[in-house]
Write a protein that holds these residues in place. Structure first.
Motif, PDB file in Angstrom:
ATOM      1  N   MET A 147      93.591  26.093 -68.832  1.00  0.00           N
ATOM      2  CA  MET A 147      93.485  27.415 -68.212  1.00  0.00           C
ATOM      3  C   MET A 147      93.269  27.283 -66.702  1.00  0.00           C
ATOM      4  O   MET A 147      93.864  28.012 -65.903  1.00  0.00           O
ATOM      5  N   ALA A 148      92.386  26.366 -66.309  1.00  0.00           N
ATOM      6  CA  ALA A 148      92.128  26.136 -64.880  1.00  0.00           C
ATOM      7  C   ALA A 148      93.400  25.686 -64.163  1.00  0.00           C
ATOM      8  O   ALA A 148      93.720  26.157 -63.063  1.00  0.00           O
ATOM      9  N   LYS A 149      94.124  24.781 -64.797  1.00  0.00           N
ATOM     10  CA  LYS A 149      95.369  24.279 -64.211  1.00  0.00           C
ATOM     11  C   LYS A 149      96.396  25.395 -64.076  1.00  0.00           C
ATOM     12  O   LYS A 149      97.096  25.504 -63.055  1.00  0.00           O
ATOM     13  N   ALA A 150      96.483  26.264 -65.081  1.00  0.00           N
ATOM     14  CA  ALA A 150      97.446  27.365 -65.047  1.00  0.00           C
ATOM     15  C   ALA A 150      97.167  28.310 -63.877  1.00  0.00           C
ATOM     16  O   ALA A 150      98.097  28.789 -63.206  1.00  0.00           O
ATOM     17  N   LEU A 151      95.894  28.578 -63.611  1.00  0.00           N
ATOM     18  CA  LEU A 151      95.552  29.441 -62.476  1.00  0.00           C
ATOM     19  C   LEU A 151      95.967  28.812 -61.155  1.00  0.00           C
ATOM     20  O   LEU A 151      96.546  29.474 -60.289  1.00  0.00           O
ATOM     21  N   GLU A 152      95.658  27.533 -61.004  1.00  0.00           N
ATOM     22  CA  GLU A 152      95.970  26.857 -59.740  1.00  0.00           C
ATOM     23  C   GLU A 152      97.471  26.730 -59.518  1.00  0.00           C
ATOM     24  O   GLU A 152      97.952  26.819 -58.379  1.00  0.00           O
ATOM     25  N   GLU A 153      98.224  26.519 -60.593  1.00  0.00           N
ATOM     26  CA  GLU A 153      99.673  26.343 -60.449  1.00  0.00           C
ATOM     27  C   GLU A 153     100.414  27.662 -60.285  1.00  0.00           C
ATOM     28  O   GLU A 153     101.607  27.660 -59.956  1.00  0.00           O
ATOM     29  N   ASN A 154      99.736  28.769 -60.497  1.00  0.00           N
ATOM     30  CA  ASN A 154     100.400  30.074 -60.424  1.00  0.00           C
ATOM     31  C   ASN A 154      99.694  31.013 -59.446  1.00  0.00           C
ATOM     32  O   ASN A 154      99.661  32.230 -59.639  1.00  0.00           O
ATOM     33  N   MET A 155      99.172  30.430 -58.372  1.00  0.00           N
ATOM     34  CA  MET A 155      98.456  31.233 -57.382  1.00  0.00           C
ATOM     35  C   MET A 155      99.315  32.353 -56.811  1.00  0.00           C
ATOM     36  O   MET A 155      98.861  33.487 -56.646  1.00  0.00           O
ATOM     37  N   LYS A 156     100.564  32.035 -56.507  1.00  0.00           N
ATOM     38  CA  LYS A 156     101.424  33.028 -55.858  1.00  0.00           C
ATOM     39  C   LYS A 156     101.625  34.253 -56.746  1.00  0.00           C
ATOM     40  O   LYS A 156     101.536  35.400 -56.275  1.00  0.00           O
ATOM     41  N   SER A 157     101.879  34.025 -58.017  1.00  0.00           N
ATOM     42  CA  SER A 157     102.121  35.168 -58.901  1.00  0.00           C
ATOM     43  C   SER A 157     100.850  36.012 -59.062  1.00  0.00           C
ATOM     44  O   SER A 157     100.923  37.245 -59.153  1.00  0.00           O
ATOM     45  N   ILE A 158      99.682  35.361 -59.063  1.00  0.00           N
ATOM     46  CA  ILE A 158      98.418  36.105 -59.159  1.00  0.00           C
ATOM     47  C   ILE A 158      98.192  36.928 -57.894  1.00  0.00           C
ATOM     48  O   ILE A 158      97.859  38.125 -57.954  1.00  0.00           O
ATOM     49  N   ILE A 159      98.373  36.300 -56.743  1.00  0.00           N
ATOM     50  CA  ILE A 159      98.141  36.993 -55.472  1.00  0.00           C
ATOM     51  C   ILE A 159      99.161  38.111 -55.268  1.00  0.00           C
ATOM     52  O   ILE A 159      98.824  39.195 -54.765  1.00  0.00           O
ATOM     53  N   ASP A 160     100.405  37.887 -55.670  1.00  0.00           N
ATOM     54  CA  ASP A 160     101.429  38.937 -55.559  1.00  0.00           C
ATOM     55  C   ASP A 160     101.045  40.159 -56.402  1.00  0.00           C
ATOM     56  O   ASP A 160     101.178  41.305 -55.959  1.00  0.00           O
ATOM     57  N   ALA A 161     100.593  39.907 -57.629  1.00  0.00           N
ATOM     58  CA  ALA A 161     100.166  41.014 -58.492  1.00  0.00           C
ATOM     59  C   ALA A 161      98.954  41.717 -57.900  1.00  0.00           C
ATOM     60  O   ALA A 161      98.852  42.954 -57.924  1.00  0.00           O
ATOM     61  N   ARG A 216      85.698  43.721 -54.223  1.00  0.00           N
ATOM     62  CA  ARG A 216      85.551  43.267 -55.604  1.00  0.00           C
ATOM     63  C   ARG A 216      86.909  43.035 -56.254  1.00  0.00           C
ATOM     64  O   ARG A 216      87.058  42.182 -57.124  1.00  0.00           O
ATOM     65  N   LEU A 217      87.887  43.810 -55.822  1.00  0.00           N
ATOM     66  CA  LEU A 217      89.226  43.738 -56.407  1.00  0.00           C
ATOM     67  C   LEU A 217      90.050  42.576 -55.856  1.00  0.00           C
ATOM     68  O   LEU A 217      90.910  42.023 -56.553  1.00  0.00           O
ATOM     69  N   LEU A 218      89.762  42.199 -54.618  1.00  0.00           N
ATOM     70  CA  LEU A 218      90.597  41.213 -53.916  1.00  0.00           C
ATOM     71  C   LEU A 218      90.612  39.842 -54.585  1.00  0.00           C
ATOM     72  O   LEU A 218      89.581  39.302 -54.974  1.00  0.00           O
ATOM     73  N   ILE A 219      91.811  39.297 -54.704  1.00  0.00           N
ATOM     74  CA  ILE A 219      92.002  37.911 -55.146  1.00  0.00           C
ATOM     75  C   ILE A 219      92.766  37.165 -54.059  1.00  0.00           C
ATOM     76  O   ILE A 219      93.826  37.604 -53.611  1.00  0.00           O
ATOM     77  N   ASN A 220      92.205  36.054 -53.620  1.00  0.00           N
ATOM     78  CA  ASN A 220      92.900  35.191 -52.666  1.00  0.00           C
ATOM     79  C   ASN A 220      92.838  33.753 -53.177  1.00  0.00           C
ATOM     80  O   ASN A 220      92.318  33.487 -54.267  1.00  0.00           O
ATOM     81  N   GLU A 221      93.358  32.843 -52.396  1.00  0.00           N
ATOM     82  CA  GLU A 221      93.426  31.446 -52.841  1.00  0.00           C
ATOM     83  C   GLU A 221      92.038  30.890 -53.135  1.00  0.00           C
ATOM     84  O   GLU A 221      91.830  30.212 -54.147  1.00  0.00           O
ATOM     85  N   ARG A 270      89.325  32.483 -54.047  1.00  0.00           N
ATOM     86  CA  ARG A 270      88.744  33.063 -55.259  1.00  0.00           C
ATOM     87  C   ARG A 270      89.430  32.524 -56.515  1.00  0.00           C
ATOM     88  O   ARG A 270      88.790  32.383 -57.552  1.00  0.00           O
ATOM     89  N   ILE A 271      90.710  32.212 -56.416  1.00  0.00           N
ATOM     90  CA  ILE A 271      91.389  31.593 -57.560  1.00  0.00           C
ATOM     91  C   ILE A 271      90.825  30.193 -57.804  1.00  0.00           C
ATOM     92  O   ILE A 271      90.575  29.799 -58.949  1.00  0.00           O
ATOM     93  N   LEU A 272      90.607  29.456 -56.722  1.00  0.00           N
ATOM     94  CA  LEU A 272      90.014  28.126 -56.868  1.00  0.00           C
ATOM     95  C   LEU A 272      88.601  28.222 -57.429  1.00  0.00           C
ATOM     96  O   LEU A 272      88.178  27.374 -58.231  1.00  0.00           O
ATOM     97  N   ASP A 273      87.870  29.251 -57.024  1.00  0.00           N
ATOM     98  CA  ASP A 273      86.518  29.459 -57.574  1.00  0.00           C
ATOM     99  C   ASP A 273      86.586  29.753 -59.076  1.00  0.00           C
ATOM    100  O   ASP A 273      85.765  29.253 -59.850  1.00  0.00           O
ATOM    101  N   MET A 274      87.562  30.567 -59.483  1.00  0.00           N
ATOM    102  CA  MET A 274      87.722  30.871 -60.907  1.00  0.00           C
ATOM    103  C   MET A 274      88.087  29.615 -61.681  1.00  0.00           C
ATOM    104  O   MET A 274      87.586  29.372 -62.786  1.00  0.00           O
ATOM    105  N   SER A 275      88.962  28.812 -61.098  1.00  0.00           N
ATOM    106  CA  SER A 275      89.349  27.549 -61.728  1.00  0.00           C
ATOM    107  C   SER A 275      88.154  26.619 -61.865  1.00  0.00           C
ATOM    108  O   SER A 275      87.940  25.997 -62.913  1.00  0.00           O
ATOM    109  N   GLU A 276      87.344  26.553 -60.817  1.00  0.00           N
ATOM    110  CA  GLU A 276      86.144  25.714 -60.852  1.00  0.00           C
ATOM    111  C   GLU A 276      85.164  26.223 -61.909  1.00  0.00           C
ATOM    112  O   GLU A 276      84.505  25.435 -62.593  1.00  0.00           O
ATOM    113  N   GLY A 277      85.095  27.549 -62.060  1.00  0.00           N
ATOM    114  CA  GLY A 277      84.236  28.118 -63.089  1.00  0.00           C
ATOM    115  C   GLY A 277      84.643  27.667 -64.479  1.00  0.00           C
ATOM    116  O   GLY A 277      83.799  27.337 -65.323  1.00  0.00           O
ATOM    117  N   LEU A 278      85.942  27.631 -64.737  1.00  0.00           N
ATOM    118  CA  LEU A 278      86.451  27.148 -66.025  1.00  0.00           C
ATOM    119  C   LEU A 278      86.069  25.685 -66.245  1.00  0.00           C
ATOM    120  O   LEU A 278      85.650  25.283 -67.339  1.00  0.00           O
TER     121      LEU A 278
END
Length: 429
Positions: free
Chosen positions: A37-51, A71-76, A78-86
């Motif tokens: 799951m962590a890897k999937a987030l990191e490899e798909n940052m662009k699609s997450i940020i675009d959405a 609270r709504l904002l997602i950037n690189e 915050r994605i790395l933080d989410m990945s680290e959380g996993l």
């Protein structure tokens, strides 16, 4: 969406089947899925940020506040933080299967208490897409299936993130219903979830007072109530004032839109004349509006002549003492004693997080013992009420109720227990 109830029931059925598998899944398999799951987030940052950019644009057009947009904002990062959380959750001890205690009865029966998952957990939440990741991680590691229903503000981000998490689970051989998102903004979806007792074992609402009360008052499914945070800091007469200033600024300004941010400041009258002008100047320069009691306002107005500071000072209303602002707004009250501070917190607090700044051991102990809250602090910011800060890896939310779980809800709080009994032919007489 056509046949909405049918759609949600199908989610519930899949989750129920998944929960049976997850309840006995080995730790290595769960950790493997968390890393995927962590890897999937990191490899798909662009699609997450675009959405997320679509959600941010929609939020701006709807007039969401700056704090809500934050609270709504997602950037690189915050994605790395989410990945680290996993990754952090994968490193935590697996609570499932733990025998918490065991004892032998005079009749020879050996009785034990074993930690097991809750089953299917429904999470209903607002705005923050990181909750999607935290909830999925904690539910998976604790052997639970999860059905997520995020707010309309983050629907595009949540769809992408949830699909990535679900896909990673599937690649690791986990059941299809392990992580699911309700992909509709129709509010009726929530009403259906609230009464889906056949498939959902517990609901956890995470958001503002309105959402939480709607779930609590209307659900037939058991609810763990996460808290509105009208958090107080009391500056005692013996306080180190520099420490108090630093803690207050952190608790109010660092992230004002979260539930553990400070909303009310209580100042002992013996230090009010010295401290209030200092903290008023510091907070106003950081953009904080101070809603101050009559006594406090007079002290500030008599001491400060800078109009740029004074324009941030307004009269407090009775409603302000009960308000979770989630913004750069702070209610301020001068109190005559520790007893008065305790009375004010008892009347207006939401049992979330409360703090005292003091050099008095006896006052600190009274505060710790007498304040009824999930987290009580001495000389520290309320912002620490957080699963990650407590060493839980992440959290589902902050429970302010007293049954089942209280405070940051990590892995252990997403489990229950069952009794296991060993015999050798005993029958009851």
């Amino acid at each position: 969406m056509d046949n909405l109830k049918e759609y949600i029931i199908e989610k519930g059925q899949k989750a129920k089947l998944a929960a049976r598998v997850l309840s006995t899944l080995d730790t290595d398999s769960k950790n493997k899925a968390l890393h995927a799951m962590a890897k999937a987030l990191e490899e798909n940052m662009k699609s997450i940020i675009d959405a997320n950019s679509i959600d941010m644009k929609n939020g701006e057009e709807k007039g969401l506040s700056k704090s809500m947009l934050d609270r709504l904002l997602i950037n690189e990062k915050r994605i790395l933080d989410m990945s680290e959380g996993l990754t952090q959750v994968s490193k935590l001890p697996d609570p499932i299967g733990e025998i918490t205690k065991m004892w032998k009865r005079p009749n020879g029966l050996t009785i034990g208490e074993k930690r097991v998952p809750l089953g299917v957990i429904g999470i209903i939440y607002e705005a923050r897409p990181n909750v999607t990741v935290d909830a999925a991680a904690l539910c998976l590691k604790s052997g639970n299936a999860v059905i997520l229903r995020g707010g309309s503000e983050a629907i595009n981000t949540n769809k992408v993130v949830a699909n990535l998490l679900s896909g990673a689970c599937k690649e690791c051989g986990l059941p299809e219903g392990t992580v699911q998102l309700i992909e509709t903004t129709d509010r009726e979806a929530v009403n259906i979830m609230l009464k889906l007792n056949e498939y959902i074992d517990v609901l956890i609402p995470r958001g503002g007072r309105g959402l939480i009360q709607t779930v609590v008052k209307n659900a037939t499914v058991p609810v763990i109530e996460t808290g509105v945070g009208n958090c107080h800091i009391f500056v005692d007469e013996s306080a180190d004032l520099k420490m108090a200033e630093d803690i207050i600024i952190n608790a109010k300004v660092q992230r004002p839109a979260v539930c553990n941010a400070m909303e009310s400041l209580l100042v002992h009258e013996k230090i009010a004349e010295k401290f209030l002008p200092i903290i008023a100047a510091s907070l106003s320069k950081l953009g904080v509006e101070l809603r101050v009691c009559d006594e406090g306002k007079k002290i500030i107005m008599d001491s400060i002549k800078d109009e740029e500071i004074l324009k941030h000072i307004v009269d407090a209303t009775s409603e302000d003492w009960d308000t979770e602002f989630l913004d750069l707004i702070l209610s301020v009250k001068v109190v005559p004693s520790l007893d008065a501070a305790l009375d004010h917190i008892y009347k207006h607090g939401t049992k979330h997080s409360e703090a005292i700044i003091t050099e008095s051991y006896s006052n600190s102990q009274r505060f710790l013992n007498e304040v009824d809250a999930a987290a009580v602090y001495v000389n520290a910011s309320t912002r620490f009420t957080d699963g990650f800060e407590y060493g839980f890896g992440a959290e589902i939310g902050i429970s302010t109720q007293k049954l089942h779980a209280r405070g940051p809800m990590g892995l252990q709080q997403l489990t229950t227990t069952k009794y296991i009994v060993y015999g050798n032919g005993q029958i009851r007489k």
